[in-house]
Design a protein around this motif. Sequence first.
Motif, short mmCIF file in Angstrom:
data_model
loop_
_atom_site.label_atom_id
_atom_site.label_comp_id
_atom_site.label_asym_id
_atom_site.label_seq_id
_atom_site.Cartn_x
_atom_site.Cartn_y
_atom_site.Cartn_z
N THR A 271 -35.99 -12.83 -47.19
CA THR A 271 -34.68 -11.25 -46.67
C THR A 271 -34.09 -12.17 -47.79
O THR A 271 -33.21 -11.31 -48.08
CB THR A 271 -34.15 -11.36 -45.57
OG1 THR A 271 -33.94 -12.52 -44.87
CG2 THR A 271 -35.45 -11.62 -44.29
N ASN A 272 -34.19 -12.94 -48.91
CA ASN A 272 -33.46 -14.10 -49.90
C ASN A 272 -33.03 -12.82 -51.22
O ASN A 272 -34.04 -12.20 -50.96
CB ASN A 272 -33.67 -14.87 -49.70
CG ASN A 272 -33.54 -15.63 -48.69
OD1 ASN A 272 -32.71 -15.28 -48.16
ND2 ASN A 272 -34.14 -17.23 -48.85
N GLN B 147 -23.32 -12.75 -36.98
CA GLN B 147 -23.63 -12.74 -39.01
C GLN B 147 -22.40 -12.48 -39.33
O GLN B 147 -21.99 -13.78 -40.35
CB GLN B 147 -24.37 -11.46 -39.06
CG GLN B 147 -25.24 -10.99 -38.69
CD GLN B 147 -26.37 -10.12 -38.99
OE1 GLN B 147 -25.64 -8.72 -39.72
NE2 GLN B 147 -27.65 -9.91 -39.33
N ILE C 243 -21.26 -15.86 -41.72
CA ILE C 243 -21.10 -15.83 -43.20
C ILE C 243 -19.48 -16.48 -43.16
O ILE C 243 -19.37 -16.71 -45.01
CB ILE C 243 -21.52 -15.16 -43.68
CG1 ILE C 243 -23.27 -14.56 -43.12
CG2 ILE C 243 -21.54 -14.68 -45.16
CD1 ILE C 243 -23.50 -12.65 -43.78
N THR D 182 -28.06 -19.37 -46.28
CA THR D 182 -28.92 -17.80 -47.35
C THR D 182 -29.44 -16.90 -46.40
O THR D 182 -29.18 -16.79 -45.15
CB THR D 182 -30.35 -18.13 -47.95
OG1 THR D 182 -31.31 -19.08 -46.51
CG2 THR D 182 -30.67 -19.48 -48.99
N SER D 183 -30.17 -15.94 -46.77
CA SER D 183 -30.18 -14.37 -45.55
C SER D 183 -30.90 -14.75 -44.79
O SER D 183 -30.99 -14.69 -42.83
CB SER D 183 -30.49 -12.95 -46.20
OG SER D 183 -30.87 -12.16 -46.04
N CYS E 276 -33.83 -7.36 -44.01
CA CYS E 276 -32.98 -8.06 -44.51
C CYS E 276 -31.02 -7.12 -44.22
O CYS E 276 -30.91 -6.56 -43.43
CB CYS E 276 -32.87 -7.69 -45.83
SG CYS E 276 -32.89 -5.72 -46.38
N LEU E 277 -30.22 -8.14 -44.94
CA LEU E 277 -28.96 -7.51 -43.91
C LEU E 277 -28.89 -6.66 -44.84
O LEU E 277 -27.39 -5.52 -45.04
CB LEU E 277 -27.83 -8.77 -45.24
CG LEU E 277 -28.03 -10.56 -44.88
CD1 LEU E 277 -27.23 -11.31 -45.25
CD2 LEU E 277 -27.23 -10.08 -43.57
N SER F 231 -27.58 -5.09 -41.96
CA SER F 231 -27.03 -5.06 -40.96
C SER F 231 -25.65 -3.89 -40.87
O SER F 231 -25.56 -3.28 -41.53
CB SER F 231 -26.09 -6.67 -41.53
OG SER F 231 -25.19 -6.84 -41.06
N THR G 242 -22.19 -7.63 -49.28
CA THR G 242 -22.56 -9.15 -49.24
C THR G 242 -22.69 -9.84 -50.40
O THR G 242 -23.90 -8.88 -50.97
CB THR G 242 -23.64 -9.53 -48.65
OG1 THR G 242 -24.75 -8.57 -49.07
CG2 THR G 242 -23.19 -9.68 -46.89
N HIS H 34 -25.10 -12.01 -53.11
CA HIS H 34 -25.65 -13.48 -52.40
C HIS H 34 -26.45 -13.89 -54.11
O HIS H 34 -26.55 -13.59 -55.18
CB HIS H 34 -27.36 -12.63 -52.59
CG HIS H 34 -27.50 -12.21 -51.15
ND1 HIS H 34 -27.87 -12.59 -50.19
CD2 HIS H 34 -26.87 -10.94 -51.25
CE1 HIS H 34 -27.75 -11.55 -49.35
NE2 HIS H 34 -27.17 -11.12 -49.52
N VAL I 38 -24.62 -16.29 -49.66
CA VAL I 38 -24.22 -15.15 -49.56
C VAL I 38 -22.94 -15.54 -48.93
O VAL I 38 -22.61 -16.52 -48.11
CB VAL I 38 -25.13 -14.75 -48.17
CG1 VAL I 38 -25.31 -15.48 -46.58
CG2 VAL I 38 -24.99 -12.99 -48.05
#
Length: 134
Positions: free
Chosen positions: A3-4, A36, A40, A48-49, A82-83, A86, A96, A98, A104
């Motif tokens: 998911t990165n 989350q 973060i 990472t994600s 993935c994010l 979110s 976010t 990356h 992240v």
Amino acid sequence: MTTNYIDTFIAVAPDCRVVIAETPPTTAKPTVAALQFELIAEHPYEMTSDEVLFAVHATRNNVNDDDLDSERERFFAKDQACLRASPLGKRYGWGTHHDENGRVALVGIGTADYDRLLGDDHLTHKAAMRSSRA
């Protein structure tokens, strides 16, 4: 499957209702958004994600330390959202960023950093997923 994202800025969803980022509320049983956010926000550009998503899964499912490796394998054996999916970007106004290593950090809508990253041509730009169909 990962998911990165690398060198990517994920902006808030087009239908996000906030104009200033909000901290997800804390409850007796922490929500995915709260977990989350905590990970973060307290560790910008450290995870990472994939690491964030698995850490939240492990926390919510009370995975024992001895079982982390096998549970991680099981977790990523199936496709994971993935994010972009979110609630941070869909509901609470958090973009976010990356970096080049996939690490992240949160960037709140309505901030100078958010606007700067939104206009950065060196980044790939995506938006968080909508909460409703358009």
